[in-house]
Write a protein that holds these residues in place. Structure first.
Motif, PDB file in Angstrom:
ATOM      1  N   ALA A   1      -6.151  -3.413   5.903  1.00  0.00           N
ATOM      2  CA  ALA A   1      -6.769  -4.345   4.954  1.00  0.00           C
ATOM      3  C   ALA A   1      -8.285  -4.240   4.977  1.00  0.00           C
ATOM      4  N   LEU A   2      -8.873  -4.196   3.791  1.00  0.00           N
ATOM      5  CA  LEU A   2     -10.315  -4.265   3.639  1.00  0.00           C
ATOM      6  C   LEU A   2     -10.687  -5.716   3.299  1.00  0.00           C
ATOM      7  N   THR A   3     -11.932  -6.037   3.441  1.00  0.00           N
ATOM      8  CA  THR A   3     -12.399  -7.399   3.163  1.00  0.00           C
ATOM      9  C   THR A   3     -12.224  -7.726   1.681  1.00  0.00           C
TER      10      THR A   3
ATOM     11  N   ASN B   1     -16.226  -0.700   3.083  1.00  0.00           N
ATOM     12  CA  ASN B   1     -16.271   0.677   3.560  1.00  0.00           C
ATOM     13  C   ASN B   1     -15.110   0.938   4.513  1.00  0.00           C
ATOM     14  N   ALA B   2     -14.632   2.179   4.488  1.00  0.00           N
ATOM     15  CA  ALA B   2     -13.553   2.575   5.393  1.00  0.00           C
ATOM     16  C   ALA B   2     -13.701   4.053   5.708  1.00  0.00           C
ATOM     17  N   THR B   3     -13.212   4.451   6.881  1.00  0.00           N
ATOM     18  CA  THR B   3     -13.226   5.865   7.270  1.00  0.00           C
ATOM     19  C   THR B   3     -11.875   6.215   7.877  1.00  0.00           C
ATOM     20  N   GLY B   4     -11.590   7.495   7.934  1.00  0.00           N
ATOM     21  CA  GLY B   4     -10.338   7.948   8.530  1.00  0.00           C
ATOM     22  C   GLY B   4     -10.300   9.460   8.628  1.00  0.00           C
TER      23      GLY B   4
ATOM     24  N   THR C   1     -15.256  10.319  -0.152  1.00  0.00           N
ATOM     25  CA  THR C   1     -15.943  11.560   0.202  1.00  0.00           C
ATOM     26  C   THR C   1     -15.153  12.260   1.294  1.00  0.00           C
ATOM     27  N   SER C   2     -14.637  13.467   0.997  1.00  0.00           N
ATOM     28  CA  SER C   2     -13.842  14.227   1.968  1.00  0.00           C
ATOM     29  C   SER C   2     -14.761  14.945   2.950  1.00  0.00           C
ATOM     30  N   PRO C   3     -14.290  15.201   4.165  1.00  0.00           N
ATOM     31  CA  PRO C   3     -15.110  15.940   5.136  1.00  0.00           C
ATOM     32  C   PRO C   3     -15.225  17.407   4.755  1.00  0.00           C
TER      33      PRO C   3
ATOM     34  N   TRP D   1     -13.167  11.351   6.615  1.00  0.00           N
ATOM     35  CA  TRP D   1     -13.471  10.991   5.242  1.00  0.00           C
ATOM     36  C   TRP D   1     -14.077   9.584   5.230  1.00  0.00           C
ATOM     37  N   SER D   2     -14.788   9.265   4.153  1.00  0.00           N
ATOM     38  CA  SER D   2     -15.367   7.915   4.033  1.00  0.00           C
ATOM     39  C   SER D   2     -15.099   7.374   2.634  1.00  0.00           C
ATOM     40  N   LEU D   3     -14.861   6.072   2.560  1.00  0.00           N
ATOM     41  CA  LEU D   3     -14.556   5.431   1.276  1.00  0.00           C
ATOM     42  C   LEU D   3     -15.426   4.198   1.115  1.00  0.00           C
ATOM     43  N   ALA D   4     -15.942   4.008  -0.099  1.00  0.00           N
ATOM     44  CA  ALA D   4     -16.740   2.818  -0.432  1.00  0.00           C
ATOM     45  C   ALA D   4     -16.148   2.203  -1.689  1.00  0.00           C
ATOM     46  N   ALA D   5     -15.878   0.862  -1.651  1.00  0.00           N
ATOM     47  CA  ALA D   5     -15.271   0.180  -2.786  1.00  0.00           C
ATOM     48  C   ALA D   5     -16.042  -1.093  -3.081  1.00  0.00           C
TER      49      ALA D   5
END
Length: 247
Positions: A118-120, A132-135, A164-166, A240-244
């Motif tokens: 879960a994201l905020t 933001n999330a990474t994995g 954004t993929s690594p 990877w990093s994600l911004a929403a």
């Protein structure tokens, strides 16, 4: 005329006929004895056998050539077929190393359920903070977007997510819109981005009040974000990093 004279006369006649026709006179010579007669007979047989042997030899040679041709097209073809089969195996290996292989190390740690990562919760119709999330693997993310503006003027709900993929790997991004908060949707994505490696993936879409007037309905909803591995390495050093964010 004596018997011997008659025989000689007939023989001479035959010899003359043979000579006139350009033939061999050897077969028309009278045997002078049993041995000579045998030699003539053997000679005749030898001549016939030699001709037959030559024909047989020629036939054998032809047969050998045919056999060689058979070996070339049959045996060679078999070898080529084996090579083709090997190439097929190589193709399988190529397929395994290409997109869609999804090794175990890239499998998502969760599934498309309410208990996914879960994201905020953020506002969907107002500017606000960015989640933001990474994995390092495929992953399901849940984000609840709430409606904050209650004015009579319509303000659409909106989500924009950027993945954004690594370096050296490729992940794609899919977004699934529910009808309300808590409604988990996992099929028929509302938005998706499948750019190749080296490019970011962006998903952006609106829902709710798309006109100038408010619809009088709470348009808050849950969006499931799927980060899907496509190719490359899934390891601790490849993130990877994600911004929403909302409107």
């Amino acid at each position: 005329m004596s018997l011997r004279g008659a025989v000689l006369t007939v023989s001479c006649g035959l010899v003359l006929a043979a000579c006139a026709n350009g033939g061999d006179t050897s077969d028309y010579l009278l045997p002078e004895g049993g041995d000579d007669g045998g030699a003539v007979t053997e000679g005749g047989t030898s001549s016939s056998s030699s001709s037959g042997s030559s024909s047989s030899s020629s036939g054998g040679s032809s047969g050998s050539s045919s056999s060689s041709g058979s070996s070339s097209s049959g045996g060679g073809g078999g070898d080529d077929g084996g090579t083709t089969s090997d190439a097929g195996d190589d193709g399988g290996t190529g397929s395994d190393s290409g997109d869609g292989g999804n090794p175990t190390s890239c499998t998502s740690p969760d599934t498309c359920t309410a208990s996914a990562t879960a994201l905020t919760s953020i506002a969907g119709d107002e500017s606000g903070p960015t989640d933001n999330a990474t994995g390092t693997t495929s992953e399901w993310l849940r984000i609840d977007l709430t409606e904050q503006d209650n004015s009579p003027i319509g303000h659409p709900m909106k989500l924009t997510a950027v993945l954004t993929s690594p370096s050296g790997s490729n992940f794609d991004l899919y977004a699934y819109l529910g009808s309300s908060v808590g409604d988990i949707q996992c099929t028929n994505p509302k938005g998706q981005s499948t750019n190749p490696a080296g490019q970011t993936d962006t998903v952006s879409f609106e829902w709710g009040e798309l006109g100038s007037l408010a619809n009088g309905v709470d348009d808050s909803a849950t969006v499931m974000l799927e980060v899907r591995w496509v190719s490359g390495t899934c390891s601790a050093g490849n993130t990877w990093s994600l911004a929403a964010h909302g409107n």
